[in-house]
Design a protein around this motif. Structure first.
Motif, PDB file in Angstrom:
ATOM      1  N   SER A  17      38.973  29.741  21.485  1.00 47.13           N
ATOM      2  CA  SER A  17      37.886  30.039  22.425  1.00 47.13           C
ATOM      3  C   SER A  17      36.849  31.012  21.874  1.00 47.13           C
ATOM      4  O   SER A  17      35.963  31.425  22.591  1.00 47.13           O
ATOM      5  N   ARG A  20      31.497  33.142  19.594  1.00 45.53           N
ATOM      6  CA  ARG A  20      30.343  33.959  19.201  1.00 45.53           C
ATOM      7  C   ARG A  20      29.685  33.439  17.922  1.00 45.53           C
ATOM      8  O   ARG A  20      28.475  33.247  17.869  1.00 45.53           O
ATOM      9  N   LYS A  23      27.857  30.080  18.274  1.00 44.40           N
ATOM     10  CA  LYS A  23      26.576  30.180  18.984  1.00 44.40           C
ATOM     11  C   LYS A  23      25.498  30.836  18.122  1.00 44.40           C
ATOM     12  O   LYS A  23      24.334  30.436  18.166  1.00 44.40           O
ATOM     13  N   ARG A  27      22.104  28.945  16.850  1.00 46.69           N
ATOM     14  CA  ARG A  27      20.757  29.456  17.072  1.00 46.69           C
ATOM     15  C   ARG A  27      19.987  29.615  15.751  1.00 46.69           C
ATOM     16  O   ARG A  27      18.784  29.387  15.703  1.00 46.69           O
ATOM     17  N   ARG A  30      18.664  26.290  14.906  1.00 49.46           N
ATOM     18  CA  ARG A  30      17.546  25.936  15.778  1.00 49.46           C
ATOM     19  C   ARG A  30      16.284  26.686  15.355  1.00 49.46           C
ATOM     20  O   ARG A  30      15.203  26.109  15.268  1.00 49.46           O
ATOM     21  N   TYR A  38      25.435  21.398  20.567  1.00 49.08           N
ATOM     22  CA  TYR A  38      26.640  22.220  20.611  1.00 49.08           C
ATOM     23  C   TYR A  38      27.643  21.565  21.558  1.00 49.08           C
ATOM     24  O   TYR A  38      27.311  21.258  22.698  1.00 49.08           O
ATOM     25  N   GLY A  40      30.352  22.746  22.924  1.00 42.52           N
ATOM     26  CA  GLY A  40      31.152  23.553  23.841  1.00 42.52           C
ATOM     27  C   GLY A  40      32.571  23.640  23.309  1.00 42.52           C
ATOM     28  O   GLY A  40      32.875  23.118  22.235  1.00 42.52           O
ATOM     29  N   LEU A  41      33.420  24.280  24.107  1.00 38.84           N
ATOM     30  CA  LEU A  41      34.766  24.628  23.629  1.00 38.84           C
ATOM     31  C   LEU A  41      35.782  23.494  23.772  1.00 38.84           C
ATOM     32  O   LEU A  41      35.549  22.507  24.472  1.00 38.84           O
ATOM     33  N   HIS A  42      36.907  23.699  23.079  1.00 42.37           N
ATOM     34  CA  HIS A  42      38.138  22.934  23.324  1.00 42.37           C
ATOM     35  C   HIS A  42      37.978  21.438  23.074  1.00 42.37           C
ATOM     36  O   HIS A  42      38.364  20.611  23.910  1.00 42.37           O
TER      37      HIS A  42
ATOM     38  N   LEU B 146      46.220  28.657  27.650  1.00 40.75           N
ATOM     39  CA  LEU B 146      45.539  27.568  28.352  1.00 40.75           C
ATOM     40  C   LEU B 146      46.505  26.698  29.146  1.00 40.75           C
ATOM     41  O   LEU B 146      46.122  25.657  29.682  1.00 40.75           O
ATOM     42  N   GLN B 230      35.533  35.358  27.211  1.00 41.09           N
ATOM     43  CA  GLN B 230      36.684  35.011  26.377  1.00 41.09           C
ATOM     44  C   GLN B 230      37.004  33.515  26.415  1.00 41.09           C
ATOM     45  O   GLN B 230      37.608  32.988  25.503  1.00 41.09           O
ATOM     46  N   LYS B 231      36.680  32.856  27.524  1.00 40.54           N
ATOM     47  CA  LYS B 231      36.688  31.395  27.610  1.00 40.54           C
ATOM     48  C   LYS B 231      38.064  30.742  27.615  1.00 40.54           C
ATOM     49  O   LYS B 231      38.169  29.560  27.298  1.00 40.54           O
ATOM     50  N   THR B 232      39.114  31.471  27.957  1.00 39.07           N
ATOM     51  CA  THR B 232      40.385  30.775  28.167  1.00 39.07           C
ATOM     52  C   THR B 232      40.599  30.602  29.675  1.00 39.07           C
ATOM     53  O   THR B 232      41.511  31.151  30.262  1.00 39.07           O
ATOM     54  N   ALA B 271      32.296  39.368  22.234  1.00 41.40           N
ATOM     55  CA  ALA B 271      31.440  38.175  22.239  1.00 41.40           C
ATOM     56  C   ALA B 271      30.005  38.526  21.876  1.00 41.40           C
ATOM     57  O   ALA B 271      29.180  37.626  21.691  1.00 41.40           O
ATOM     58  N   GLN B 467      26.415  34.707  30.026  1.00 40.03           N
ATOM     59  CA  GLN B 467      26.571  34.041  28.739  1.00 40.03           C
ATOM     60  C   GLN B 467      25.279  34.136  27.924  1.00 40.03           C
ATOM     61  O   GLN B 467      25.306  34.350  26.715  1.00 40.03           O
ATOM     62  N   ARG B 468      24.138  33.984  28.605  1.00 44.97           N
ATOM     63  CA  ARG B 468      22.859  34.021  27.906  1.00 44.97           C
ATOM     64  C   ARG B 468      22.525  35.446  27.443  1.00 44.97           C
ATOM     65  O   ARG B 468      22.085  35.653  26.320  1.00 44.97           O
ATOM     66  N   ALA B 471      24.745  36.080  24.436  1.00 40.33           N
ATOM     67  CA  ALA B 471      24.338  35.309  23.253  1.00 40.33           C
ATOM     68  C   ALA B 471      23.064  35.898  22.641  1.00 40.33           C
ATOM     69  O   ALA B 471      22.931  35.983  21.419  1.00 40.33           O
ATOM     70  N   GLU B 578      32.550  24.614  31.425  1.00 45.50           N
ATOM     71  CA  GLU B 578      31.483  25.609  31.339  1.00 45.50           C
ATOM     72  C   GLU B 578      30.164  24.971  30.900  1.00 45.50           C
ATOM     73  O   GLU B 578      30.149  23.970  30.202  1.00 45.50           O
ATOM     74  N   ALA B 580      27.500  24.783  28.334  1.00 42.57           N
ATOM     75  CA  ALA B 580      27.502  25.182  26.916  1.00 42.57           C
ATOM     76  C   ALA B 580      26.137  25.735  26.540  1.00 42.57           C
ATOM     77  O   ALA B 580      25.195  24.983  26.322  1.00 42.57           O
ATOM     78  N   ILE B 581      26.051  27.053  26.516  1.00 43.23           N
ATOM     79  CA  ILE B 581      24.767  27.720  26.284  1.00 43.23           C
ATOM     80  C   ILE B 581      24.816  28.456  24.956  1.00 43.23           C
ATOM     81  O   ILE B 581      25.810  29.101  24.656  1.00 43.23           O
ATOM     82  N   PHE B 582      23.768  28.316  24.159  1.00 47.14           N
ATOM     83  CA  PHE B 582      23.722  29.156  22.955  1.00 47.14           C
ATOM     84  C   PHE B 582      22.327  29.708  22.756  1.00 47.14           C
ATOM     85  O   PHE B 582      21.396  29.324  23.430  1.00 47.14           O
TER      86      PHE B 582
END
Lengths: 135, 582
Positions: A17, A20, A23, A27, A30, A38, A40-42, B146, B230-232, B271, B467-468, B471, B578, B580-582
């Motif tokens: 997970s 950082r 992402k 960026r 980009r 992207y 996303g996770l998992h 998870l 943390q995203k779990t 993060a 999240q934004r 990031a 979630e 997915a934002i970066f």
């Protein structure tokens, strides 16, 4: 050289997970003018290979900080090959011990980037090693 | 500026009073940092003092906070020591939660550990205890975090890698074998499936003859920061919050000495957040749990004393000390003024600290010992209740035994040799530290307003706000390192070409195989009828509104696996996806 059409899939394989690095690198791509998808996770290796084909990417950048890289990277490569997408440039980033790098390269990773890697160098390396469009 | 239409005088997210010199909600800093229309906090940086050249144009913290060359009485002219600092052990606890702090009792030295099989982790715990560690802290592997069993397809390659693999009660029995649970406090970093793992712990203790009332420790159980950083996560916010308030209710009745949540900024910071974001988002989460507990019908003073916190201690020394001090003051004011808590224990923010994993470098890894020591010092001067110090090899792999021992010894040297434990809150009264403390508080309150304007913590998560923000900060930091504006020794300063030579802990693929064997064995030997009935009870309880803890306890005692129990809940609660934002 215009990078506008170079497409990169930034992917998080496995259950890891830590996103950082993925992402930040997404960026940086980009900002350098590349098109970034992207996941996303998992994501499972199959899901990543499927996304790479669907999105028609030139590069798959895999971020793994869980220690599962020796299992997951060869899996992703195999799934890509099975779909005929063996010209996708494979890059790996994360917590990767030095002694694992040869095995990852053998499995098909063109570049491996650890903690502290320079963003501009990652982008340059990517553009210099494209397989589908040449450098 | 306030979102509070009634103009009630409240502290914490959800509104704060904006005027009044003696307002208890109002932070005391001399120079106000007004929230700008764009929502960001504008840090007022006074004119540069003339006289002599300086090394740089801007002096900044790692959070991009600009720091001036000198601070004096002017910067803290609004600080009222009685109102804003108090004495240690008294409201608003800026100076610490205990009157004597480390003179009475040193902080708990608690090293986070767990890897491979339960046997391997059990051996590491005994090693740490034999070297003077005073509490346990369990790391679980990703499948466990998870809610997947080791034999699940998604677990391949991950079993026992970043923590210990737990499938059934049988694994927990081995993990704590020979460790007296009535005398050792245990912290468990587990979130989405926390209630089930906690049930396993209670069941193991029962087998050791230790009643739940005697157990001490912490489950992290903080799902909001999972969505944020943390995203779990597993389930959507609604059912996740229900599981958490169920543990509050069960704990206050049956496990009264247990911390049922550790509201965590650590992962938010890792993060990529700034120090002020870590502070603000963590306390906003904390107040959200209090609100949820009250909405679930609990008396605030019945559960708030068992809420604990977990912060990061990063490399900018003074900014970290100020963050810890501000955290206590904000929490105390919010709990008393906004939530009307009467019990002083509800006002006290008690916290664990871990030094910053992200500050460690893979290059010249021995330097990490020094980084960690400075970060540990900041945590102690900030008044932490317990501390984990990272090992030098953690930017490369899980820590080896020697590295872990040096990390523990770092804390022991701090406690025994430096004299910092002799007096309470020794940095109080420093113009700079008090100014920064008040500044941090103001910035947190400004963030609370922005979160409230988005509808609260959960809507802000769903909109990707946190999240934004994180990031953006992470990317800015990376660019500042890249440009050389921020220095990192071994990375962009004093770089050496020599490859690092640190012996690394390797997790053998054998671990996965052995874990699968044990799971198969347990599943073959258990009473299948009892398991089925227990899982059905989990399902029907999930559909209703009753407390889940009793049905989890029965299921784990029947040796139903974590994956089986969580699968039932996935079917009933659904799964979170979630943005997915970066």
């Amino acid at each position: 050289m215009s990078h506008a059409k170079v497409r990169v899939l930034v992917a998080k394989p496995g259950l890891d997970s830590h996103d950082r690095g993925a992402k930040v690198v997404a960026r940086a791509y980009r900002d350098a003018g590349l098109e970034v998808v992207y996941t996303g996770l998992h994501q499972t290796p199959e899901e990543i290979a499927e996304a790479a084909v669907q999105e028609d990417v030139d590069v798959a950048a895999l971020s793994i900080l869980s220690g599962a890289h020796l299992t997951l990277v060869p899996e992703v490569v195999n799934r890509l090959r099975a779909k005929g997408a063996d010209d996708v440039l494979i890059l790996v980033g994360g917590i990767i011990p030095d002694e694992d790098v040869p095995a990852l390269k053998e499995a098909g990773a063109a570049g491996v980037f650890g903690p502290g890697a320079n963003l501009d160098e990652i982008v340059e390396f990517t553009l210099a090693n494209l397989r589908r469009r040449g450098a | 500026m306030s979102n509070n239409p009634e103009g009630n005088r409240r502290c914490g997210p959800g509104g704060r009073s904006a005027q009044g010199g003696s307002d208890p909600c109002r932070p005391p800093a001399a120079r106000k940092a007004p929230a700008t229309p764009g929502g960001g906090v504008h840090l007022e940086v006074p004119e540069h003092r003339p006289g002599g050249g300086e090394r740089r144009e801007r002096f900044i913290t790692i959070s991009d906070r600009e720091i001036r060359g000198l601070y004096g009485p002017e910067e803290i002219r609004d600080l009222d020591p009685h109102r804003d600092l108090g004495v240690p052990g008294d409201y608003p606890y800026t100076r610490g939660v205990h009157p004597t702090m480390y003179r009475g009792r040193l902080w708990t030295m608690r090293q986070f550990a767990g890897f491979g099989t339960a046997e391997q982790s059990n051996a590491r715990y005994k090693y740490l205890l034999s070297h003077g560690q005073t509490g346990l802290s369990v790391a679980f592997d990703f499948p466990t975090l998870l809610g997947y069993d080791s034999d699940h397809e998604r677990s391949r390659g991950e079993v026992g890698r970043l923590g210990v693999a737990i499938d059934t009660l049988a694994d927990m029995e081995v993990l704590f074998g020979g460790i007296p649970l009535d005398r050792v406090s245990t912290s468990m970093t587990i979130n989405a499936p926390a209630a089930v793992i906690w049930a396993m712990y209670i069941a193991v203790a029962e087998k050791q003859g230790v009643p739940s009332e005697a157990l001490t420790g912490t489950i992290q159980n903080d799902i909001l920061k999972e969505y944020i950083a943390q995203k779990t996560f597993i389930f959507p916010p609604g059912p996740s919050m229900r599981l958490i308030t169920d543990t509050f209710a069960y704990g206050s009745e049956r496990v009264p000495k247990w911390n049922t949540i550790s509201i965590s900024g650590y992962h938010i910071r890792e993060a990529g957040s700034t120090a002020a974001q870590e502070l603000a988002f963590t306390l906003a989460d904390g107040f959200e749990y209090v609100r949820a507990g009250i909405e679930a019908g609990l008396d605030v003073d019945a559960f708030a004393p068992r809420l604990s916190f977990f912060f990061n201690s990063h490399s900018d020394f003074f900014e970290e000390v100020a963050k810890f001090r501000a955290a206590r003051r904000i929490w105390a004011r919010g709990m008393r003024e906004r939530f009307g808590a009467k019990n002083p224990r509800s006002w006290m923010l008690r916290f664990h600290t871990q030094t910053a994993g992200v500050s460690l470098t893979a290059q010249q890894p021995e330097n990490n010992i020094v980084r960690t020591a400075y970060e540990a010092l900041a945590a102690v001067l900030g008044g932490t209740q317990s501390l984990h110090t990272n090992s030098m090899d953690e930017a490369l792999a899980l820590p080896g035994e020697k590295a872990v021992k040096i990390a523990l010894r770092t804390q022991q040297i701090l406690a025994e040799e430096t004299g910092v434990a002799n007096t309470v809150d020794p940095l109080a009264g420093s113009y700079f530290v008090e100014y920064l403390t008040s500044q941090m508080e103001q910035e947190a309150l400004a963030y609370f307003d922005r979160i409230e304007a988005l509808g609260g913590v959960v809507p802000a998560i769903e909109k990707g706000f946190f999240q934004r923000e994180i990031a953006d900060a992470a990317y800015r930091y990376q660019r500042q390192v890249q440009s050389g504006e921020l220095g990192v020794v071994g990375v962009n300063r004093y770089v050496e070409d020599e490859p690092s030579r640190v012996e690394l802990l390797r997790i053998s693929p054998e671990v996965e195989r052995r874990q699968l064997d044990r799971l198969r064995d347990v599943k073959a030997k258990r009473d299948q009828g009892r398991v089925r009935a227990a899982l059905e009870a989990v399902r029907s309880q999930a559909r209703g509104t009753g407390n889940m803890m009793p049905v989890f306890l029965e299921a784990v005692k029947a040796y139903a696996s974590l994956g089986e129990i969580i699968q039932v809940l996935r079917e009933e609660f659904g799964e979170y996806r979630e943005p997915a934002i970066f």
